[in-house]
Design an enzyme around this catalytic site. Structure first.
Site, PDB file in Angstrom:
ATOM      1  N   GLU A 198      53.723  40.758  31.512  1.00 30.49           N
ATOM      2  CA  GLU A 198      54.905  41.404  32.120  1.00 30.49           C
ATOM      3  C   GLU A 198      55.874  41.913  31.050  1.00 30.49           C
ATOM      4  OE1 GLU A 198      56.584  38.916  35.223  1.00 30.49           O
ATOM      5  OE2 GLU A 198      54.722  38.976  36.369  1.00 30.49           O
TER       6      GLU A 198
ATOM      7  N   GLU B 266      48.338  37.521  38.664  1.00 31.19           N
ATOM      8  CA  GLU B 266      49.388  36.715  39.308  1.00 31.19           C
ATOM      9  C   GLU B 266      49.519  37.236  40.733  1.00 31.19           C
ATOM     10  OE1 GLU B 266      53.119  35.837  37.355  1.00 31.19           O
ATOM     11  OE2 GLU B 266      52.133  35.800  35.394  1.00 31.19           O
TER      12      GLU B 266
HETATM   13  O1  AHR Z   1      54.264  32.615  37.803  1.00 32.83           O
HETATM   14  C1  AHR Z   1      55.626  32.546  37.530  1.00 32.83           C
HETATM   15  C2  AHR Z   1      56.141  33.698  36.689  1.00 32.83           C
HETATM   16  O2  AHR Z   1      56.118  34.875  37.441  1.00 32.83           O
HETATM   17  C3  AHR Z   1      55.328  34.028  35.462  1.00 32.83           C
HETATM   18  O3  AHR Z   1      55.709  33.274  34.373  1.00 32.83           O
HETATM   19  C4  AHR Z   1      55.659  35.467  35.226  1.00 32.83           C
HETATM   20  O4  AHR Z   1      54.620  36.150  34.578  1.00 32.83           O
HETATM   21  C5  AHR Z   1      55.974  36.006  36.602  1.00 32.83           C
HETATM   22  O5  AHR Z   1      57.136  36.759  36.603  1.00 32.83           O
END
Ligand code: AHR
Length: 536
Positions: free
Chosen positions: A184, A308
């Site tokens: 990210e 994610e």
């Molecule tokens: O999964 C929690 C967080 O969400 C992670 O660290 C990040 O990559 C995302 O914003």
């Protein structure tokens, strides 16, 4: 893939699919997990050396967590973050534990003791039989540190970091295939946030160097949500070194319907990302980087790593407080939808890792006394057990949900059938049909013309539950109920239920090749070879 016909409220829904309607293989890596140094995911989750209830092995790993990971057959585990990655110094986490430095961790405002690091993670992956997937620090980290980490994990030369690994007790290389080029990096919350131009330039150079060091690795490019200009740009600039393109989406809403239907937005995101990958293949930048002297004859086609995904309301469960979401039946249906999306879109996906696996926005929670399997654990388990093999085309006739959605654009962009469906043909010649009935009030009596009884039936939620039911320590209100249906007449999908039906089909094994079957292994080899070829 589903085709869909909207029907009136009085008409009977139907779901049609047959074993010969295969679309593509379902990558086993779709049922992956994610462990970040965040909240109680690692410390107190995976690793709990001070547990006094006999729940740990000789490594300090929680045995009940290990058992659950094995039950879920988690094929791959992403680590060590997440946002944590952007300041992580991997060298702090190897060697004698008493010498490892404690650090202030800024992403989640915590103290990182570093008593769990690379070698512990590798050991844990080995125990749960999951492939490791490591994310590189592209925040404060340098390319030199990244190269050193790959050397430590993957090489067998008489060199500094290989010798350090051996000194730390591991003789043979770990052979870590998957490496993420940051996490990210576009996010304003990120240490060393980048613009797309800076990221693409850096990611390309890192990718080139990492593949020169170890041509067998697979690199995962840092995308955004799949439908952004960041995704378009970085793919166009970095296609050559990209084996998988990563996207992240979390969904949620306080209201049941917008909450449970929200993962449909991921379906659109996958379709758009797949189009951006193809756009990059036709429009890739040959000028920015001088080594692209001419357009190659065939351009490889990276797949998506949805690394994610989940339901997360960061106001209800803030990240710096450990993000311990408590999931209800509506969330369980949302996870059913997420996984249906992945099976329907399997041809575009090379990997998906739920964020996260333990305690932090997770299907599994630990207490000092044992584990709690949240509502969302059950669809994940049923998918991982049965929705493997080949993804099948399905035609669904169903009423639709027509109310507000989250995001808002969803309702005006896609049909939202009340019955959300995916189907898979397993290697055991079982046809598996996963069905979410989103309705909070009505069973849907559905015609299933291709079903041949006896049919195994697994139901989660439904009549026995309230839509807001959750599981807690000592109280499992939501679990799997199994039964057998003889296959005659229609099947009533209970209100707010996830149902998986399985029945044996004739051993017909068509392998339909739609031309999407180039493996990432071949791609990696191709990319690495071409980098080396350029140097010769
Ligand atoms: O999964 C929690 C967080 O969400 C992670 O660290 C990040 O990559 C995302 O914003």
């Amino acid at each position: 893939m589903t085709s869909f016909t909207r029907i009136g409220d009085g008409d009977q829904p139907s779901i049609s699919t047959t074993a010969d309607q295969t679309i593509s293989g379902i990558d086993p890596l779709l049922y992956g997990g994610f462990a970040e140094h965040m909240g109680r995911c690692v410390y107190g989750g995976i690793y709990d050396p001070t547990n006094t209830n006999g729940l740990i092995d000789e490594n300090g790993f929680r045995t009940d967590v290990i058992d659950a990971m094995k039950e879920l057959q988690v094929p791959i585990m992403r680590y060590p973050g997440g946002n944590f990655t952007a300041t992580y110094r991997w060298l702090d986490g190897v060697g004698p534990k008493e010498q490892r430095p404690k650090r202030i961790e800024v992403a989640w405002k915590a103290v990182e003791p570093n008593s769990f690091g690379t070698d512990e993670f590798m050991k844990w992956c080995d125990i749960i039989d999951a492939e490791p997937y490591l994310a590189l620090n592209m925040g404060t980290g340098t390319l030199e540190e990244a190269l050193a980490w790959v050397e430590y994990c993957n090489l067998d030369t008489d060199t500094h970091y290989v010798n350090l690994r051996k000194q730390n007790g591991r003789e043979t290389p770990y052979g870590v295939k998957y490496w993420a080029l940051g996490n990210e990096v576009w996010g304003p919350w990120q240490v060393e946030q980048s613009c797309k131009e800076d990221y693409a330039k850096k990611a390309y150079q890192w990718g080139k160097a990492l593949k020169l060091l170890d041509p067998t690795i697979k690199l995962v490019l840092c995308g955004k949500d799949g439908h952004s200009d960041w995704d378009r740009y970085v793919l166009q600039e970095c296609l050559k070194i990209t084996d998988l393109h990563s996207i992240h989406i979390y969904t949620f809403d306080m209201q049941h319907y917008p909450n449970a239907t929200s993962p449909k937005s991921a379906e659109r995101a996958i379709e758009i990302t797949a189009a951006l990958i193809d756009l990059a293949r036709t429009e890739m930048n040959y000028e920015t980087f001088p080594h692209f002297s001419s357009k190659p004859k065939t351009v490889h086609r990276p797949k998506i790593s949805f690394d994610e995904w989940n339901i997360w309301n960061p106001i209800r469960a803030p990240g710096d407080k450990g993000a311990e979401e408590k999931y209800d039946v509506s969330d369980m249906l949302a996870v059913g939808l997420w996984l249906n999306v992945f099976v329907r879109q399997a041809k575009h996906l090379g990997m998906a890792t739920i964020a996260q696996s333990v305690n932090v926005i997770a299907p599994l929670m630990t207490t000092e006394q044992g584990i709690i399997k949240q509502t969302t654990y059950w669809p994940l388990l049923l998918f991982s057990k049965y929705m493997r093999g080949q993804s099948l085309a399905v035609h669904v006739r169903s009423p639709t949900y027509n109310g507000p959605t989250s995001p808002e654009w969803l309702s005006s962009t896609m049909d939202i059938p009340m019955l959300d469906v995916s189907a898979a043909l397993g290697d055991d010649d079982y046809l598996n049909l996963a069905v979410v009935n989103l309705s909070d009030s009505q069973a849907l009596e559905t015609s299933l013309p291709s079903v041949k009884g006896p049919v195994q039936v697994f139901t989660v939620g439904g009549n026995v539950n309230n839509i807001r039911d959750t599981n807690s320590w000592g109280s499992t209100k939501v679990a799997i109920a199994d039964s057998v249906w003889d296959g005659s007449g229609g099947f009533a999908f209970e209100k707010h239920s996830f149902t998986l039906l399985r029945w044996k089909v004739s051993p017909l094994r068509p392998t339909l090749n739609l031309g999407f079957t180039e493996t990432t292994k071949n791609i990696t080899a191709g990319v690495a070879n071409s980098l080396h070829a350029r140097d010769r």
